[in-house]
Design a protein around this motif. Structure first.
Motif, PDB file in Angstrom:
ATOM      1  N   GLU A  46      36.907  24.244 114.753  1.00  0.00           N
ATOM      2  CA  GLU A  46      38.137  24.952 115.120  1.00  0.00           C
ATOM      3  C   GLU A  46      39.359  24.256 114.522  1.00  0.00           C
ATOM      4  N   SER A  47      39.277  22.929 114.343  1.00  0.00           N
ATOM      5  CA  SER A  47      40.407  22.190 113.778  1.00  0.00           C
ATOM      6  C   SER A  47      40.725  22.657 112.367  1.00  0.00           C
TER       7      SER A  47
ATOM      8  N   LEU B 288      26.161  19.878 111.965  1.00  0.00           N
ATOM      9  CA  LEU B 288      25.130  19.006 112.548  1.00  0.00           C
ATOM     10  C   LEU B 288      24.505  19.593 113.805  1.00  0.00           C
ATOM     11  N   THR B 289      25.342  20.037 114.742  1.00  0.00           N
ATOM     12  CA  THR B 289      24.824  20.511 116.031  1.00  0.00           C
ATOM     13  C   THR B 289      24.995  22.015 116.170  1.00  0.00           C
ATOM     14  N   GLN B 290      24.052  22.631 116.875  1.00  0.00           N
ATOM     15  CA  GLN B 290      24.089  24.088 117.040  1.00  0.00           C
ATOM     16  C   GLN B 290      24.142  24.509 118.511  1.00  0.00           C
ATOM     17  N   ARG B 291      24.346  23.539 119.377  1.00  0.00           N
ATOM     18  CA  ARG B 291      24.568  23.820 120.797  1.00  0.00           C
ATOM     19  C   ARG B 291      25.650  22.883 121.324  1.00  0.00           C
TER      20      ARG B 291
ATOM     21  N   VAL C 242      25.971  27.753 119.203  1.00  0.00           N
ATOM     22  CA  VAL C 242      27.353  27.765 118.729  1.00  0.00           C
ATOM     23  C   VAL C 242      27.516  26.634 117.717  1.00  0.00           C
ATOM     24  N   PRO C 243      28.372  26.817 116.701  1.00  0.00           N
ATOM     25  CA  PRO C 243      28.596  25.750 115.698  1.00  0.00           C
ATOM     26  C   PRO C 243      29.522  24.692 116.277  1.00  0.00           C
TER      27      PRO C 243
ATOM     28  N   SER D 291      27.593  32.000 112.305  1.00  0.00           N
ATOM     29  CA  SER D 291      28.057  30.944 113.207  1.00  0.00           C
ATOM     30  C   SER D 291      29.571  30.813 113.151  1.00  0.00           C
ATOM     31  N   PHE D 292      30.120  30.907 111.951  1.00  0.00           N
ATOM     32  CA  PHE D 292      31.571  30.803 111.802  1.00  0.00           C
ATOM     33  C   PHE D 292      32.273  31.976 112.483  1.00  0.00           C
TER      34      PHE D 292
END
Length: 306
Positions: free
Chosen positions: A63-64, A83-86, A192-193, A272-273
């Motif tokens: 989001e940044s 890297l993470t998807q949750r 979530v990304p 994801s985006f």
């Protein structure tokens, strides 16, 4: 000769185990990188470090990059690896709660996250999924600095019934008898990304070889966590968490492992985006819909898995 690279991470958490596997197993050195790791304690601080040039690469919520894209169009941040998807945080209750339901939060006081940050937005996203209004059905305190909520929760004057915590803080609160983990935000929110790696557009243009080497090293870390047990992962990353005993690290890694926290690759997909932007829009934090092609570059992540 190793190339120095400074990486500023949003937090130092077992949530990011593949990154620490890559560090401890020497994958960055294998790729020719002398990595310096700095903890920024908040996505806003990490983004500031990257924009100012104090860090080469930022690791934070993507989001940044959207915020900066609309503030600094001349040299905005580009996301090149996910890297993470949750979500990696957990809801901790002051008292034991049997058969927790999200409706139990109605009328309560919760220590949340910074407005506009992924932890808080995903929390509110979950509440709305359960028809709970984050502004009227409960009180969410967003005034406490990132990383300080656990200490505030244990304070004798805290009015909070619940707090939202990353690991190892969530498990530490349990071990101290100060709280009880009653829900995983990662399981409740779905995929979530959550955290990605970002660089300035100018850095990407000038140093594609460094970014490819960096991504290659990360992919080796991702491959390791996909092919090893939580016990093996915990032993590798233990030097990164010297204040935490191995059994606790193993329990935390297992918790993340079982909720499918880590992707098999580092490719930040458009779906994801778009989901991220939907979450921002629901939270009232999306400045404007932002083109995927402008803020995401997948070439390094694609090459790393070949």
């Amino acid at each position: 000769t190793l190339t120095p690279v400074t990486l500023n991470e949003v937090a130092h958490s077992i949530f990011y185990a593949p990154q620490y596997v890559a560090i401890e197993n020497g994958y960055f050195e294998e790729e020719g990188i002398d990595l310096t790791l700095v903890t920024g304690f908040g996505a806003d601080k990490v983004a500031t470090a990257v924009v100012s040039g104090d860090a080469d690469i930022g690791f934070m919520g993507s989001e940044s990059s959207i915020y900066i894209y609309h503030q600094n169009p001349d040299d905005y941040l580009v996301n090149f690896a996910q890297l993470t998807q949750r979500a990696g945080n957990f809801l901790v209750s002051r008292k034991p709660v049997e058969n927790f339901q999200w409706d139990d939060l109605k009328g309560s006081y919760v220590l949340g996250g910074r407005a506009g940050g992924m932890p808080e937005m995903v929390f509110e996203f979950i509440l709305k999924k359960h028809n709970i209004d984050p502004t009227t059905d409960l009180t969410i305190d967003q005034s406490i600095d990132f990383g300080s909520t656990a200490a505030a929760f244990t304070g004798s004057s805290s009015p909070a019934d619940f707090t939202v915590e990353f690991e190892p803080a969530a498990t530490t609160l349990e071990q101290e008898g100060a709280g009880y983990v009653i829900a995983s935000l990662g399981e409740a929110s779905g995929y979530v990304p959550y955290t990605v790696y970002s660089v300035k557009q100018s850095y990407l243009t000038e140093h594609p070889d460094i970014l490819q080497a960096f991504t290659n090293a990360l992919q080796k870390g991702m491959d390791y966590v996909q092919t090893h047990t939580p016990e093996e992962i915990a032993k590798v990353i233990q030097p990164q968490f010297k204040e935490t005993d191995l059994d606790t690290i193993t329990a935390i890694v297992t918790r993340y492992y079982e909720q499918d926290t880590w992707k098999e690759d580092l490719i930040f997909e458009q779906d994801s985006f778009d989901l991220l932007q939907n979450i921002l829009e629901e939270a009232g934090e999306l400045p404007a819909w932002t083109p995927y092609e402008d803020l995401v570059n997948t070439e390094f992540a694609v090459q790393a898995v070949r």
